[in-house]
Design a protein around this motif. Structure first.
Motif, mmCIF file in Angstrom:
data_model
loop_
_atom_site.group_PDB
_atom_site.id
_atom_site.type_symbol
_atom_site.label_atom_id
_atom_site.label_comp_id
_atom_site.label_asym_id
_atom_site.label_seq_id
_atom_site.Cartn_x
_atom_site.Cartn_y
_atom_site.Cartn_z
ATOM 1 N N PRO A 1 29.275 40.497 34.089
ATOM 2 C CA PRO A 1 29.647 41.022 35.411
ATOM 3 C C PRO A 1 30.888 41.921 35.340
ATOM 4 O O PRO A 1 31.931 41.506 34.838
ATOM 5 C CB PRO A 1 29.930 39.755 36.231
ATOM 6 N N LYS A 2 30.762 43.126 35.831
ATOM 7 C CA LYS A 2 31.882 44.074 35.810
ATOM 8 C C LYS A 2 33.060 43.558 36.633
ATOM 9 O O LYS A 2 34.217 43.840 36.310
ATOM 10 C CB LYS A 2 31.426 45.444 36.316
ATOM 11 N N ALA A 3 32.760 42.794 37.672
ATOM 12 C CA ALA A 3 33.835 42.255 38.520
ATOM 13 C C ALA A 3 34.764 41.355 37.717
ATOM 14 O O ALA A 3 35.984 41.346 37.940
ATOM 15 C CB ALA A 3 33.247 41.484 39.698
ATOM 16 N N LEU A 4 34.213 40.613 36.762
ATOM 17 C CA LEU A 4 35.040 39.709 35.962
ATOM 18 C C LEU A 4 35.924 40.497 35.002
ATOM 19 O O LEU A 4 37.107 40.197 34.835
ATOM 20 C CB LEU A 4 34.167 38.708 35.203
ATOM 21 N N LYS B 1 43.854 40.593 33.226
ATOM 22 C CA LYS B 1 45.087 41.304 32.873
ATOM 23 C C LYS B 1 44.875 42.022 31.542
ATOM 24 O O LYS B 1 44.046 41.613 30.730
ATOM 25 C CB LYS B 1 46.251 40.309 32.703
ATOM 26 N N VAL B 2 45.653 43.072 31.305
ATOM 27 C CA VAL B 2 45.655 43.688 29.981
ATOM 28 C C VAL B 2 46.161 42.650 28.976
ATOM 29 O O VAL B 2 47.164 41.968 29.208
ATOM 30 C CB VAL B 2 46.540 44.947 29.956
ATOM 31 N N GLY B 3 45.431 42.476 27.887
ATOM 32 C CA GLY B 3 45.759 41.467 26.881
ATOM 33 C C GLY B 3 45.027 40.156 27.074
ATOM 34 O O GLY B 3 45.019 39.313 26.178
ATOM 35 N N SER C 1 43.410 47.910 27.816
ATOM 36 C CA SER C 1 44.050 48.910 28.688
ATOM 37 C C SER C 1 43.355 48.859 30.038
ATOM 38 O O SER C 1 42.477 48.024 30.260
ATOM 39 C CB SER C 1 43.909 50.313 28.085
ATOM 40 N N ALA C 2 43.716 49.780 30.924
ATOM 41 C CA ALA C 2 43.078 49.814 32.243
ATOM 42 C C ALA C 2 41.568 49.987 32.142
ATOM 43 O O ALA C 2 40.805 49.455 32.958
ATOM 44 C CB ALA C 2 43.678 50.941 33.078
ATOM 45 N N THR C 3 41.114 50.691 31.115
ATOM 46 C CA THR C 3 39.681 50.971 30.982
ATOM 47 C C THR C 3 39.077 50.480 29.669
ATOM 48 O O THR C 3 37.866 50.563 29.467
ATOM 49 C CB THR C 3 39.408 52.477 31.085
#
Length: 213
Positions: free
Chosen positions: A160-163, A168-170, A191-193
């Motif tokens: 699921p993309k929502a998960l 958090k990053v890391g 990272s963000a993406t």
């Protein structure tokens, strides 16, 4: 609600079994050694509580095999104080392991019978999640995101993309992916993406169901 010396001895044997199977995280092993797993199961299964196998619970669900619980928790790689989202509260045993390790836990369950039962039961053992949610695990719980880790305790046909978006990053998402047989998969947000993906062998879970509400 008894936890006898016999039960405690059986837990020590279970911990030894998990060590032989490769579990090395001392905090995970300590949690398994502490938590009275027999109390999370129907009384008819008490003899099986400390056998390294999955067993039925209410609503056609199962309490996961202790090795699976330990392995998923180890892969999550959390520290005390981490905020964790659990998808699939079930019996509450995995929830208790996370709480025993000092995590702040949000947990989602989509079977109303199990949700009500576990919500009443966990506090009786002294385990208090930050929030238990009756809802669709595919959507996660964006209100408390981002999380230091997300653990999915049912087989997901896709990720699921929502998960992923609620990490958090890391942080890591530990999720069994597949239909009949699942591959234990760990996504680490870089990272963000960006996400790194690792796979850790085959497991079997009950399916992660959606759109219950």
């Amino acid at each position: 609600m008894k936890d006898t010396f016999i039960h405690q001895g059986m837990r020590k044997k279970l911990v030894a079994t998990l060590q032989k199977k490769g579990i090395t995280n001392t905090e995970v092993l300590a949690a398994v050694n502490t938590i009275p797993r027999h109390l999370f199961m129907d009384s008819g299964f008490l003899d099986h509580a400390y056998v390294d196998k999955a067993f039925p619970i209410a609503a056609d669900q199962t309490i996961s095999q202790p090795y699976t619980v330990a392995r998923q928790t180890e892969l999550l790689n959390i520290t005390s104080g981490a905020t964790i989202l659990e998808i699939g509260t079930g019996s509450g045993y995995q929830t208790a392991v996370l709480l025993e390790m000092g995590a702040t836990v949000y947990s989602i369950e989509r079977q109303n019978e199990l949700f009500k039962k576990t919500k009443r039961f966990l506090p009786k053992l002294g385990y208090r999640p930050k929030k238990l949610i009756f809802g669709d695990g595919y959507k996660g719980h964006p209100e408390a995101a981002p999380y230091d880790g997300i653990i999915v305790t049912a087989g997901a046909p896709f990720v699921p993309k929502a998960l992923l978006a609620q990490l958090k990053v890391g942080a890591k998402l530990v999720i069994p992916v597949g239909d009949d047989v699942q591959i234990m998969t760990v996504f680490t947000r870089t990272s963000a993406t960006g996400f790194d993906k690792e796979e850790f062998g085959e497991f079997r879970f009950v399916p992660l169901l959606e759109d219950k509400n």
